[in-house]
Motif scaffolding. Structure first.
Motif, PDB file in Angstrom:
ATOM      1  N   LYS A 103       0.887  -1.203   0.258  1.00 35.19           N
ATOM      2  CA  LYS A 103      -0.006   0.083   0.049  1.00 35.19           C
ATOM      3  C   LYS A 103       0.832   1.318  -0.005  1.00 35.19           C
ATOM      4  N   ASP A 162       3.937   1.429  -1.170  1.00 38.02           N
ATOM      5  CA  ASP A 162       4.665   1.685  -2.484  1.00 38.02           C
ATOM      6  C   ASP A 162       3.484   2.260  -3.426  1.00 38.02           C
ATOM      7  N   LYS A 163       2.445   1.827  -3.294  1.00 38.41           N
ATOM      8  CA  LYS A 163       1.277   2.308  -4.380  1.00 38.41           C
ATOM      9  C   LYS A 163       1.050   3.819  -4.244  1.00 38.41           C
ATOM     10  N   LYS A 164       0.976   4.421  -2.903  1.00 34.02           N
ATOM     11  CA  LYS A 164       0.768   5.718  -2.425  1.00 34.02           C
ATOM     12  C   LYS A 164       2.192   6.458  -2.941  1.00 34.02           C
ATOM     13  N   SER A 165       3.159   5.826  -2.857  1.00 28.93           N
ATOM     14  CA  SER A 165       4.493   6.642  -3.247  1.00 28.93           C
ATOM     15  C   SER A 165       4.606   6.776  -4.784  1.00 28.93           C
ATOM     16  N   ILE A 166       4.070   5.828  -5.603  1.00 31.99           N
ATOM     17  CA  ILE A 166       3.982   5.888  -7.067  1.00 31.99           C
ATOM     18  C   ILE A 166       3.036   7.156  -7.416  1.00 31.99           C
ATOM     19  N   GLU A 167       1.898   6.857  -6.540  1.00 33.29           N
ATOM     20  CA  GLU A 167       0.869   7.908  -7.128  1.00 33.29           C
ATOM     21  C   GLU A 167       1.222   9.258  -6.851  1.00 33.29           C
ATOM     22  N   HIS A 168       2.098   9.655  -6.078  1.00 32.22           N
ATOM     23  CA  HIS A 168       2.662  10.829  -5.588  1.00 32.22           C
ATOM     24  C   HIS A 168       3.735  11.306  -6.464  1.00 32.22           C
TER      25      HIS A 168
END
Length: 393
Positions: free
Chosen positions: A385, A387-393
């Motif tokens: 989760k 890592d996914k937020k990091s990519i989205e930002h």
């Protein structure tokens, strides 16, 4: 030549060993086993017909301090048999509370047997250990049947198949294991009760022959003998004891080589206990004050701890174990250093206890492994989760 050499060595051993006979000749030969914890026999009494019984001894040599409450008399039948005669309420033989007879229902194996005397017995308690709310173990005759209560007052406590079999001079035996009880009459299995007939309650009360402390259900007839064992005797053992009771084998003379028999290359000792390097064998068939050398020792066990892996086994929490260790200084169910120093250890029992702990430890490891996997899965999900937020930002 080897056979003869072995024979003479054993004869020589016999001449230098002092034998200890804690059990008297009143104990049937087949009953003289280490698990025998009590044998009370009216034949031990002296006195005239109708005389009061004032002292009662344990012919097994285990229980001491047996007392008589009220009026128990010695009855001598026309054929010369001696028996205890109980006069009813508050007249009984009190065995006290010896540790040797503290059988825990649902945990310990035990056998209680007795020989009823002359006259068909009426209703009443034969032997009982009970409290105000129940009994630890109890045998009675009621409505021409044997009633047995083990570990409280279980719903299944009447042996219906004993109906009509109760008679004078019969031998009864109750063999109790962890999950069943068996009633024998005159050496024959009559009926088996399963777990529904076994409770787990214990009571800090005296053990009485002919009465119970739980309720007034006294015995007003005759009993010739009572025996108790710390194991559930097998059918063959019970049959052998009954056979010895009704047809006693001839007692070999003490101190003669006739106690030894040779069968081919094998030599066996007929009776009694053997002491080597000491004069006291106690209740052990063989007592050695010194070292024993062997390539292998085989120990039989009837209660191997597979029960640890059943749903009924209560696995303590780590917190409960930690608290126990802090208070007692040793693991639960494992003897303390002081107990071992005073009483030694039984190899079979200690192996069972150690395996029990190993199996419980295995369950703890499995639980810990499951928790670790669950934690790793949660961490992996959280990482995903993040890592996914990091990519989205």
């Amino acid at each position: 030549m080897k056979k003869n050499y072995t024979f003479w060595i054993m004869l020589l051993l016999f001449t230098i060993v002092k034998f200890s006979f804690a059990q008297t000749n009143l104990v049937p030969v087949s009953a003289r086993i280490p698990e025998l914890k009590l044998w009370v026999d009216a034949e031990e009494q002296t006195g005239a017909d109708g005389s009061s019984v004032t002292t009662v001894n344990d012919q097994a040599g285990v229980v001491s301090g047996i007392s008589v409450q009220g009026l128990v008399t010695l009855n001598i039948t026309p054929d010369g048999k001696k028996e205890f005669s109980f006069a009813g309420l508050d007249n009984y033989i009190n065995l006290g509370q010896p540790a040797a007879l503290d059988f825990t229902p649902g945990t310990d194996e035990f056998t209680i047997m007795g020989l009823i005397g002359s006259d068909i017995p009426g209703d009443g308690t034969l032997i009982s250990r009970g409290g105000t709310s129940g009994v630890q173990y109890h045998i009675e005759i009621s409505n021409n049947k044997f009633w047995v209560r083990v570990g409280g007052n279980p719903s299944s406590n009447r042996f219906d198949l004993s109906n009509g079999l109760i008679d004078q001079n019969i031998n009864f035996a109750l063999a109790v294991s962890q999950n069943e009880s068996k009633l024998y009459i005159n050496g024959q299995l009559i009926e088996t009760k399963g777990t529904e007939g076994i409770g787990t309650a214990t009571y800090d009360e005296d053990i009485l022959i002919g009465e119970t402390t739980t309720w007034d259900w006294e015995y007003s007839d005759h009993i010739r003998s009572v025996g108790m064992f710390s194991k559930a005797l097998s059918s063959s053992e019970i049959q052998a004891i009954y056979s010895d009771i009704i047809n006693p084998p001839a007692e070999p003379e003490t101190g003669t080589a006739g106690l030894w028999n040779q069968n081919g290359s094998n030599i066996h000792f007929n009776m009694g206990n053997v002491a080597i390097g000491t004069t006291d064998a106690g209740n052990d068939m063989l007592a050695v004050n010194g070292n024993i050398r062997a390539k292998e020792v085989k120990v039989e066990s009837a209660n191997w701890p597979d029960y640890v892996f059943t749903e009924k086994h209560k696995l303590l929490t780590i917190e409960e174990i930690q608290k126990y260790i802090q208070e007692k200084g040793h693991l639960p169910n494992i003897p303390s250093a002081n107990e071992v120093r005073a009483n030694g250890i039984k190899l079979g029992e200690m192996d069972r206890l150690l395996l029990e702990k190993i199996e419980e430890l295995t369950l703890y490891i499995i639980k810990q492994e499951k928790k670790q996997i669950e934690l790793e899965n949660k961490l992996e999900l959280l990482k995903s989760k993040l890592d996914k937020k990091s990519i989205e930002h």
